[in-house]
Scaffold this motif. Structure first.
Motif, PDB file in Angstrom:
ATOM      1  N   LEU A 178       0.807  -1.216   0.000  1.00  0.00           N
ATOM      2  CA  LEU A 178       0.000   0.000   0.000  1.00  0.00           C
ATOM      3  C   LEU A 178       0.845   1.273   0.000  1.00  0.00           C
ATOM      4  O   LEU A 178       0.350   2.336  -0.364  1.00  0.00           O
ATOM      5  CB  LEU A 178      -0.959  -0.016   1.196  1.00  0.00           C
ATOM      6  CG  LEU A 178      -2.105  -1.024   1.040  1.00  0.00           C
ATOM      7  CD1 LEU A 178      -2.906  -1.121   2.320  1.00  0.00           C
ATOM      8  CD2 LEU A 178      -3.011  -0.634  -0.119  1.00  0.00           C
ATOM      9  N   GLN A 179       2.083   1.177   0.396  1.00  0.00           N
ATOM     10  CA  GLN A 179       2.978   2.333   0.266  1.00  0.00           C
ATOM     11  C   GLN A 179       3.276   2.598  -1.207  1.00  0.00           C
ATOM     12  O   GLN A 179       3.389   3.743  -1.644  1.00  0.00           O
ATOM     13  CB  GLN A 179       4.279   2.093   1.038  1.00  0.00           C
ATOM     14  CG  GLN A 179       4.125   2.195   2.543  1.00  0.00           C
ATOM     15  CD  GLN A 179       5.420   1.890   3.275  1.00  0.00           C
ATOM     16  OE1 GLN A 179       6.495   1.902   2.680  1.00  0.00           O
ATOM     17  NE2 GLN A 179       5.330   1.605   4.557  1.00  0.00           N
ATOM     18  N   LYS A 180       3.373   1.520  -1.977  1.00  0.00           N
ATOM     19  CA  LYS A 180       3.678   1.631  -3.404  1.00  0.00           C
ATOM     20  C   LYS A 180       2.415   1.803  -4.246  1.00  0.00           C
ATOM     21  O   LYS A 180       2.388   2.562  -5.216  1.00  0.00           O
ATOM     22  CB  LYS A 180       4.435   0.366  -3.849  1.00  0.00           C
ATOM     23  CG  LYS A 180       4.818   0.343  -5.322  1.00  0.00           C
ATOM     24  CD  LYS A 180       5.917   1.340  -5.634  1.00  0.00           C
ATOM     25  CE  LYS A 180       6.379   1.208  -7.079  1.00  0.00           C
ATOM     26  NZ  LYS A 180       7.419   2.197  -7.427  1.00  0.00           N
ATOM     27  N   ASN A 189      -4.187  -3.083 -10.871  1.00  0.00           N
ATOM     28  CA  ASN A 189      -3.645  -2.809 -12.201  1.00  0.00           C
ATOM     29  C   ASN A 189      -2.132  -2.998 -12.281  1.00  0.00           C
ATOM     30  O   ASN A 189      -1.553  -2.886 -13.365  1.00  0.00           O
ATOM     31  CB  ASN A 189      -3.999  -1.380 -12.623  1.00  0.00           C
ATOM     32  CG  ASN A 189      -5.470  -1.232 -12.950  1.00  0.00           C
ATOM     33  OD1 ASN A 189      -6.114  -2.169 -13.396  1.00  0.00           O
ATOM     34  ND2 ASN A 189      -6.017  -0.045 -12.709  1.00  0.00           N
ATOM     35  N   ALA A 190      -1.505  -3.262 -11.140  1.00  0.00           N
ATOM     36  CA  ALA A 190      -0.049  -3.421 -11.124  1.00  0.00           C
ATOM     37  C   ALA A 190       0.356  -4.721 -11.818  1.00  0.00           C
ATOM     38  O   ALA A 190      -0.295  -5.757 -11.660  1.00  0.00           O
ATOM     39  CB  ALA A 190       0.466  -3.399  -9.688  1.00  0.00           C
ATOM     40  N   SER A 191       1.442  -4.660 -12.570  1.00  0.00           N
ATOM     41  CA  SER A 191       1.957  -5.851 -13.241  1.00  0.00           C
ATOM     42  C   SER A 191       2.813  -6.667 -12.287  1.00  0.00           C
ATOM     43  O   SER A 191       3.263  -6.165 -11.248  1.00  0.00           O
ATOM     44  CB  SER A 191       2.790  -5.445 -14.457  1.00  0.00           C
ATOM     45  OG  SER A 191       3.968  -4.775 -14.044  1.00  0.00           O
ATOM     46  N   THR A 192       3.052  -7.912 -12.643  1.00  0.00           N
ATOM     47  CA  THR A 192       3.919  -8.764 -11.819  1.00  0.00           C
ATOM     48  C   THR A 192       5.302  -8.150 -11.681  1.00  0.00           C
ATOM     49  O   THR A 192       5.911  -8.182 -10.609  1.00  0.00           O
ATOM     50  CB  THR A 192       4.035 -10.167 -12.438  1.00  0.00           C
ATOM     51  OG1 THR A 192       2.730 -10.719 -12.601  1.00  0.00           O
ATOM     52  CG2 THR A 192       4.852 -11.093 -11.545  1.00  0.00           C
ATOM     53  N   LEU A 195       5.184  -5.522  -9.060  1.00  0.00           N
ATOM     54  CA  LEU A 195       4.946  -6.060  -7.723  1.00  0.00           C
ATOM     55  C   LEU A 195       6.169  -6.776  -7.146  1.00  0.00           C
ATOM     56  O   LEU A 195       6.396  -6.745  -5.938  1.00  0.00           O
ATOM     57  CB  LEU A 195       3.762  -7.030  -7.754  1.00  0.00           C
ATOM     58  CG  LEU A 195       2.391  -6.430  -8.063  1.00  0.00           C
ATOM     59  CD1 LEU A 195       1.392  -7.527  -8.402  1.00  0.00           C
ATOM     60  CD2 LEU A 195       1.883  -5.619  -6.883  1.00  0.00           C
ATOM     61  N   GLU A 196       6.933  -7.426  -7.993  1.00  0.00           N
ATOM     62  CA  GLU A 196       8.045  -8.266  -7.529  1.00  0.00           C
ATOM     63  C   GLU A 196       9.060  -7.532  -6.649  1.00  0.00           C
ATOM     64  O   GLU A 196       9.487  -8.075  -5.628  1.00  0.00           O
ATOM     65  CB  GLU A 196       8.753  -8.908  -8.729  1.00  0.00           C
ATOM     66  CG  GLU A 196       7.994 -10.086  -9.307  1.00  0.00           C
ATOM     67  CD  GLU A 196       8.746 -10.745 -10.454  1.00  0.00           C
ATOM     68  OE1 GLU A 196       9.890 -10.339 -10.727  1.00  0.00           O
ATOM     69  OE2 GLU A 196       8.175 -11.662 -11.073  1.00  0.00           O
ATOM     70  N   PRO A 197       9.485  -6.291  -6.989  1.00  0.00           N
ATOM     71  CA  PRO A 197      10.459  -5.612  -6.121  1.00  0.00           C
ATOM     72  C   PRO A 197       9.925  -5.333  -4.720  1.00  0.00           C
ATOM     73  O   PRO A 197      10.706  -5.135  -3.784  1.00  0.00           O
ATOM     74  CB  PRO A 197      10.727  -4.290  -6.872  1.00  0.00           C
ATOM     75  CG  PRO A 197      10.350  -4.564  -8.280  1.00  0.00           C
ATOM     76  CD  PRO A 197       9.187  -5.506  -8.202  1.00  0.00           C
ATOM     77  N   VAL A 198       8.613  -5.325  -4.576  1.00  0.00           N
ATOM     78  CA  VAL A 198       8.006  -4.999  -3.284  1.00  0.00           C
ATOM     79  C   VAL A 198       7.812  -6.242  -2.425  1.00  0.00           C
ATOM     80  O   VAL A 198       8.121  -6.249  -1.230  1.00  0.00           O
ATOM     81  CB  VAL A 198       6.646  -4.287  -3.489  1.00  0.00           C
ATOM     82  CG1 VAL A 198       6.044  -3.885  -2.137  1.00  0.00           C
ATOM     83  CG2 VAL A 198       6.804  -3.066  -4.380  1.00  0.00           C
ATOM     84  N   PHE A 210      -5.170 -13.012  -7.771  1.00  0.00           N
ATOM     85  CA  PHE A 210      -6.325 -12.567  -6.983  1.00  0.00           C
ATOM     86  C   PHE A 210      -7.177 -11.571  -7.765  1.00  0.00           C
ATOM     87  O   PHE A 210      -8.400 -11.580  -7.685  1.00  0.00           O
ATOM     88  CB  PHE A 210      -5.835 -11.936  -5.678  1.00  0.00           C
ATOM     89  CG  PHE A 210      -6.931 -11.546  -4.730  1.00  0.00           C
ATOM     90  CD1 PHE A 210      -7.580 -12.503  -3.968  1.00  0.00           C
ATOM     91  CD2 PHE A 210      -7.324 -10.222  -4.588  1.00  0.00           C
ATOM     92  CE1 PHE A 210      -8.587 -12.158  -3.084  1.00  0.00           C
ATOM     93  CE2 PHE A 210      -8.325  -9.859  -3.712  1.00  0.00           C
ATOM     94  CZ  PHE A 210      -8.962 -10.831  -2.951  1.00  0.00           C
ATOM     95  N   PHE A 211      -6.527 -10.703  -8.532  1.00  0.00           N
ATOM     96  CA  PHE A 211      -7.254  -9.644  -9.216  1.00  0.00           C
ATOM     97  C   PHE A 211      -7.598  -9.944 -10.671  1.00  0.00           C
ATOM     98  O   PHE A 211      -8.538  -9.364 -11.213  1.00  0.00           O
ATOM     99  CB  PHE A 211      -6.454  -8.337  -9.165  1.00  0.00           C
ATOM    100  CG  PHE A 211      -6.437  -7.694  -7.815  1.00  0.00           C
ATOM    101  CD1 PHE A 211      -7.591  -7.183  -7.264  1.00  0.00           C
ATOM    102  CD2 PHE A 211      -5.268  -7.603  -7.087  1.00  0.00           C
ATOM    103  CE1 PHE A 211      -7.590  -6.593  -6.012  1.00  0.00           C
ATOM    104  CE2 PHE A 211      -5.248  -7.007  -5.838  1.00  0.00           C
ATOM    105  CZ  PHE A 211      -6.415  -6.504  -5.301  1.00  0.00           C
ATOM    106  N   THR A 212      -6.822 -10.807 -11.326  1.00  0.00           N
ATOM    107  CA  THR A 212      -7.063 -11.051 -12.751  1.00  0.00           C
ATOM    108  C   THR A 212      -8.133 -12.115 -12.937  1.00  0.00           C
ATOM    109  O   THR A 212      -7.867 -13.249 -13.307  1.00  0.00           O
ATOM    110  CB  THR A 212      -5.767 -11.488 -13.464  1.00  0.00           C
ATOM    111  OG1 THR A 212      -5.211 -12.617 -12.766  1.00  0.00           O
ATOM    112  CG2 THR A 212      -4.763 -10.364 -13.501  1.00  0.00           C
TER     113      THR A 212
END
Length: 224
Positions: A178-180, A189-192, A195-198, A210-212
Motif C-alpha cells: 500500500l505504500q507503493k 492494475n499493477a503488473s507482476t 509487484l516483484e520488487p516490493v 487474486f485480481f485477474t
C-alpha cells in the motif's frame, strides 16, 4: 435521530463519537463489547445497514449463520454498493464452521463489488474493530494519521485489513504494497514486474491471480 425521509439507503445523522446500531443488535455480544467504550444509539429500520460510523460510512455485518444459509446476504451488499451516498465496510464472521464459505464472499465483496471486507473470528473481536474505527474517525485531523497529508504512507485501517487477506500477503507485506500502490484499483492494475520488487516473485503472482478474474470491475473507485 434525523434520517432521510426516503425509504432508500442513504445518509444517517450520527452524533460525534457515537455509533448508530440497528435495533436487532440490542443485547448482542457485539454491542455488549462496545458498551462503556463508545456511545451507542439504536434505530429501527436501518436495513440493509447494521451500524453507522458516520453519516456516510456504514457497516454491513455478515454472521456465521448468514454465510451457512446461502447467498441471501448479497442483496444487502449490492444495495449499499449501488448507493452513491454511502461507503460500506463488510465485516464477516470467519469461523471454523463458515470458513468453507469465506472465499466466495471475499471474491464477491472485494472483486465484484469493490468493497472493503474485514474478517473477524467472533462478535467480541468485531466490537473491538468497531471501537477502533469509531475512535479513528473522532480524532482531530491533525492527530489522525488516516486524515493527515501522509496517509498514503499509513494505509487506512479497513483497506489495510482487506489487502492482508490476499493469499500470501499477510500483515507484513500488506503495508509495503500500500505504500507503493495506495488504492485497490492501483494494486489491481499493477503488473507482476511492478509487484516483484516490493513482495517478491511468489507473492506477486498471488496478487496478480487474486485480481485477474473476469468478474473484476476495472472502473471501481479508489478506496483511499
Amino acid at each position: 435521530m434525523a434520517r432521510n425521509p426516503s425509504e432508500s439507503t442513504g445518509p444517517m445523522h450520527v452524533p460525534f463519537g457515537h455509533v448508530v446500531a440497528n435495533e436487532k443488535w440490542r443485547g448482542s455480544q457485539l454491542v455488549q463489547g462496545m458498551q462503556g467504550k463508545i456511545k451507542i444509539v439504536f434505530e429501527d429500520g436501518l436495513t440493509p445497514v447494521d451500524f453507522y460510523l458516520s453519516s456516510r460510512s456504514c457497516i454491513l455485518y455478515v454472521t456465521e449463520a448468514d454465510l451457512v444459509a446461502g447467498n441471501g446476504y448479497r442483496k444487502r451488499l449490492v444495495r449499499v454498493r449501488n448507493s452513491s451516498n454511502l461507503q460500506g465496510i463488510v465485516i464477516v464472521e470467519k469461523t471454523q464452521m463458515s470458513e468453507q464459505y469465506f472465499s466466495a464472499i471475499q471474491k464477491f465483496t472485494v472483486l465484484d463489488l469493490g468493497m472493503v471486507l474485514l474478517p473477524v473470528a467472533s462478535q467480541m473481536e468485531a466490537s473491538c474493530l468497531l471501537i477502533q474505527l469509531v475512535q479513528e474517525q473522532t480524532k482531530e485531523p491533525s492527530k489522525n494519521p488516516f486524515l493527515s497529508k501522509k496517509r498514503a504512507q499509513i494505509p487506512e485501517l479497513s483497506l489495510l485489513r482487506t489487502v492482508q487477506q490476499i493469499p500470501g500477503v499477510g500483515k507484513v507485506k500488506a503495508p509495503l504494497l500500500l505504500q507503493k500502490f495506495p488504492s485497490i484499483q492501483q494494486l489491481s492494475n499493477a503488473s507482476t514486474r511492478e509487484l516483484e520488487p516490493v513482495v517478491g516473485q511468489a507473492v506477486a503472482q498471488h496478487v496478480q491471480a487474486f485480481f485477474t478474474r473476469p468478474s473484476w470491475d476495472r472502473r471501481l473507485p479508489d478506496l483511499v
